[in-house]
Design an enzyme around this catalytic site. Structure first.
Site, mmCIF file in Angstrom:
data_model
loop_
_atom_site.group_PDB
_atom_site.id
_atom_site.type_symbol
_atom_site.label_atom_id
_atom_site.label_comp_id
_atom_site.label_asym_id
_atom_site.label_seq_id
_atom_site.Cartn_x
_atom_site.Cartn_y
_atom_site.Cartn_z
ATOM 1 N N GLY A 101 -63.992 10.278 -12.663
ATOM 2 C CA GLY A 101 -64.588 10.705 -11.399
ATOM 3 C C GLY A 101 -63.992 9.988 -10.208
ATOM 4 O O GLY A 101 -64.565 9.970 -9.112
ATOM 5 N N SER A 104 -58.368 10.860 -10.276
ATOM 6 C CA SER A 104 -57.012 10.540 -10.749
ATOM 7 C C SER A 104 -56.113 11.779 -10.804
ATOM 8 O O SER A 104 -54.936 11.704 -10.459
ATOM 9 C CB SER A 104 -57.055 9.796 -12.086
ATOM 10 O OG SER A 104 -57.056 10.680 -13.148
ATOM 11 N N SER A 105 -56.665 12.939 -11.175
ATOM 12 C CA SER A 105 -55.798 14.138 -11.263
ATOM 13 C C SER A 105 -55.320 14.559 -9.874
ATOM 14 O O SER A 105 -54.144 14.904 -9.684
ATOM 15 C CB SER A 105 -56.517 15.287 -11.972
ATOM 16 O OG SER A 105 -57.685 15.638 -11.271
ATOM 17 N N ALA A 106 -56.209 14.509 -8.878
ATOM 18 C CA ALA A 106 -55.793 14.877 -7.515
ATOM 19 C C ALA A 106 -54.792 13.849 -6.975
ATOM 20 O O ALA A 106 -53.837 14.207 -6.277
ATOM 21 C CB ALA A 106 -57.016 14.964 -6.599
ATOM 22 N N ALA A 107 -54.987 12.585 -7.332
ATOM 23 C CA ALA A 107 -54.059 11.548 -6.861
ATOM 24 C C ALA A 107 -52.668 11.736 -7.477
ATOM 25 O O ALA A 107 -51.651 11.559 -6.807
ATOM 26 C CB ALA A 107 -54.614 10.166 -7.182
ATOM 27 N N ASP A 148 -61.753 16.290 -3.644
ATOM 28 C CA ASP A 148 -60.921 15.182 -4.132
ATOM 29 C C ASP A 148 -59.589 15.162 -3.385
ATOM 30 O O ASP A 148 -59.163 14.127 -2.860
ATOM 31 C CB ASP A 148 -60.656 15.317 -5.644
ATOM 32 C CG ASP A 148 -61.901 15.054 -6.476
ATOM 33 O OD1 ASP A 148 -62.998 15.049 -5.901
ATOM 34 O OD2 ASP A 148 -61.772 14.862 -7.694
#
Ligand code: MEV
Length: 316
Positions: A101, A104-107, A148
């Site tokens: 949460g 990390s995927s958007a980053a 995000d």
């Protein structure tokens, strides 16, 4: 030999209030989490594009399904520049715990997009960056609100409504935020889908919970603007109850929320997709924040950070 090494990074994010409801057009408040970062590096090499990350090392288009969002994103960007998908390697390094949460995927999507634009010498606007990141987010999460990507790309606290230009928010609060990692993987795609099922099968019961989360977010915004941390804490407690009723909390999250409140937190709730991942607690001062952080570790948190809502996060 590696040539032309390009390196770009992106921070993580924490949702203060409004997760899940934000998918339905309600507002949410999020802030960057600069303690943890993703770095994407690009170097030249001959042949098909390679990927090098903790999950996989090899040709990008033979990567496992978990990396499909990233490979779609890279394909889309190179196609938009009329470039062939060859002759470079992308390496991803991250200190953002995955699936907690913390965005990390958007980053990963944002760091990679920034690196590819730099590699191909192209200008990148904030809007383009968030749109591209959401290509990968849609593959990974299904129906992301975009919060995000917006928070991570902007690196500022924001008041966010899906589809509207974001509003930066001044965190005018002298409290401390404690972020605790349960160590369990969160399940954003599954929890977003299960909330969707509930709101479809029993709208009378579940839509009011979503609407109320939106109202709590608006009150939270006011409490931040007026530096009323006691009220913000109460709003966080209520938001956690609504998230429990929507079925996205779990035992460890509830245990950590209870432990924080028992130790004098003004408020506490899960953050992000839920059913694992992270929780947050609000403390009046640093002494109280330290005690809460200690209690969270004693109650099973795997890592804890303290943010004085303005300055850099302290990893303890
Ligand atoms: C995930 O960080 C936040 C959720 O509200 C999903 C979304 O907004 O896309 C659970």
């Amino acid at each position: 030999m590696e040539t032309n090494l390009i390196r770009e990074s992106a921070v993580g994010k924490i949702i203060l209030i409004g997760e899940h409801a934000v998918v339905y057009g309600e507002p949410a408040i999020a802030m960057p989490f600069s303690e943890a970062r993703v770095t994407a590096s690009i170097s030249e090499k001959k042949g098909p594009v390679d990927l090098d990350c903790i999950y996989y090392k090899g040709e990008l288009f033979k990567a496992p399904e978990i990396l499909l969002g990233l490979s779609r994103l890279v394909e889309e960007i190179t196609k938009s520049f009329n470039k062939k998908l060859e002759d470079f390697t992308i390496r991803i390094d991250s200190t953002i715990p995955p699936e907690r949460g913390m965005g990390s995927s958007a980053a990963v999507a944002i760091a990679t997009t920034r690196a590819l634009y730099k590699y191909f010498n192209k200008k990148l606007s904030y809007e383009k960056l968030t749109n591209l990141a959401n290509i990968s987010e849609t593959v990974i999460h299904g129906t992301p609100s975009g919060i995000d990507a917006a928070t991570i790309a902007g690196e500022k606290p924001l008041y966010f409504i899906k589809g509207e230009p974001f509003k930066a928010l001044k965190l005018n609060l002298d409290g401390y935020l404690i972020v605790a990692d349960t160590g369990e993987k969160g399940q954003t795609k599954a929890t977003v889908a299960s909330v969707r099922n509930l709101t479809k099968s029993n709208p009378k019961k579940y839509i009011p919970l979503i609407k109320e989360l939106g109202q709590l977010t608006n009150q939270a915004r006011e409490s931040i603007e007026k530096n009323n941390k006691k009220l913000l804490g109460q709003l966080m407690i209520q938001a956690h109850k609504n998230l429990q009723d929507l079925g996205v909390s779990n035992q460890i999250l509830d245990r950590l929320v209870e432990a924080a409140l028992d130790q004098g937190a003004l408020g506490a709730k899960l953050t992000g997709g839920g059913r694992g991942g992270c929780m947050i607690a609000l403390a009046a001062d640093k002494k109280s924040a330290d005690l809460i952080a200690k209690s969270l570790i004693e109650n099973g948190a795997k890592n804890v950070w303290i943010d004085n809502l303005g300055d850099d996060l302290i990893d303890i």
